[in-house]
Design an enzyme around this catalytic site. Sequence first.
Site, PDB file in Angstrom:
ATOM      1  N   CYS A  41      -1.321 -15.401  -7.326  1.00  0.00           N
ATOM      2  CA  CYS A  41      -2.567 -14.818  -7.127  1.00  0.00           C
ATOM      3  C   CYS A  41      -2.346 -13.245  -7.765  1.00  0.00           C
ATOM      4  CB  CYS A  41      -3.044 -14.633  -5.769  1.00  0.00           C
ATOM      5  SG  CYS A  41      -4.602 -13.784  -5.617  1.00  0.00           S
ATOM      6  N   ASP A  43      -3.701 -10.684  -6.457  1.00  0.00           N
ATOM      7  CA  ASP A  43      -3.725  -9.729  -5.284  1.00  0.00           C
ATOM      8  C   ASP A  43      -2.595  -8.896  -5.662  1.00  0.00           C
ATOM      9  OD1 ASP A  43      -4.755 -10.307  -2.043  1.00  0.00           O
ATOM     10  OD2 ASP A  43      -3.359  -8.792  -2.744  1.00  0.00           O
ATOM     11  N   ARG A  45      -1.132  -7.179  -3.542  1.00  0.00           N
ATOM     12  CA  ARG A  45      -0.151  -7.145  -2.555  1.00  0.00           C
ATOM     13  C   ARG A  45       1.181  -8.109  -2.562  1.00  0.00           C
ATOM     14  NH1 ARG A  45      -4.147  -8.271   2.174  1.00  0.00           N
ATOM     15  NH2 ARG A  45      -4.895  -9.703   0.488  1.00  0.00           N
ATOM     16  N   HIS A  97      -1.098 -17.106  -1.068  1.00  0.00           N
ATOM     17  CA  HIS A  97      -0.772 -16.255   0.023  1.00  0.00           C
ATOM     18  C   HIS A  97      -1.985 -16.119   1.259  1.00  0.00           C
ATOM     19  CE1 HIS A  97      -3.762 -12.756  -1.174  1.00  0.00           C
ATOM     20  NE2 HIS A  97      -3.816 -13.499  -2.228  1.00  0.00           N
ATOM     21  N   CYS A 100      -5.983 -14.261   1.643  1.00  0.00           N
ATOM     22  CA  CYS A 100      -6.546 -14.387   0.021  1.00  0.00           C
ATOM     23  C   CYS A 100      -7.905 -14.048  -0.181  1.00  0.00           C
ATOM     24  CB  CYS A 100      -6.021 -15.741  -0.777  1.00  0.00           C
ATOM     25  SG  CYS A 100      -6.563 -15.783  -2.378  1.00  0.00           S
TER      26      CYS A 100
HETATM   27 CO    CO Z   1      -5.449 -13.961  -3.457  1.00  0.00          CO
END
Ligand code: CO
Length: 208
Positions: A41, A43, A45, A97, A100
Amino acid sequence: MDVKKIFENNQKWVSEKLNIDENYFENLAKGQTPEFLYIGCSDSRVSAEDMMGANPGDIFVHRNIANVVSNLDLSSMSVINYAVKFLKVNHIVVCGHYYCGGVKAAMEPQDLGILNPWLRNIRDVYRIHRAELNSIQDEEAKYKRLVELNVREQCVNVLKAAEVQLAVRERDLQVHGWVFDVSTGKIIDLGLDMDNILSGITEIYKLK
Ligand code: CO
């Protein structure tokens, strides 16, 4: 973190690398032979190299919203093709994750414009696994389970590619489904039985 700071950090990083090995970047420029393709992803993090303890050159990376592998997405299809046929990676990892945002958005009835067709890939995962998901009462548990099932279905999508099917058979290319738990920092191997999954879809999706 401002832009100026990034360039300072970069200079520091270059110096650190050169202190250990003065030919570090020269060698890096010679080419790449990564053993892993990582599909994860976008993302902020979920930092693939950091969490895997990997160095430059170790992992070929593709990231998008909610680690989707769509056959209409030329980008992910090209990445898989190049990684398998030319880089000859030994492993393909699909890593979702918990927490998400993409998966969360797909669980809610809302019109998100251009994101709609992308998130529909995850709504499709929900539909395929509707019976299991609807049997989960706890919303957080359901959300986590959809993250896991999305990883599973994107692994299935990886296995639909002709070059992947050939490499699985001829040189034992491995496909793995993982979830990164943002709240603990741990990578969880979902332990998906890819041989079983592949033989289950072969009747319809076999190309090679
Ligand atoms: Co995500």
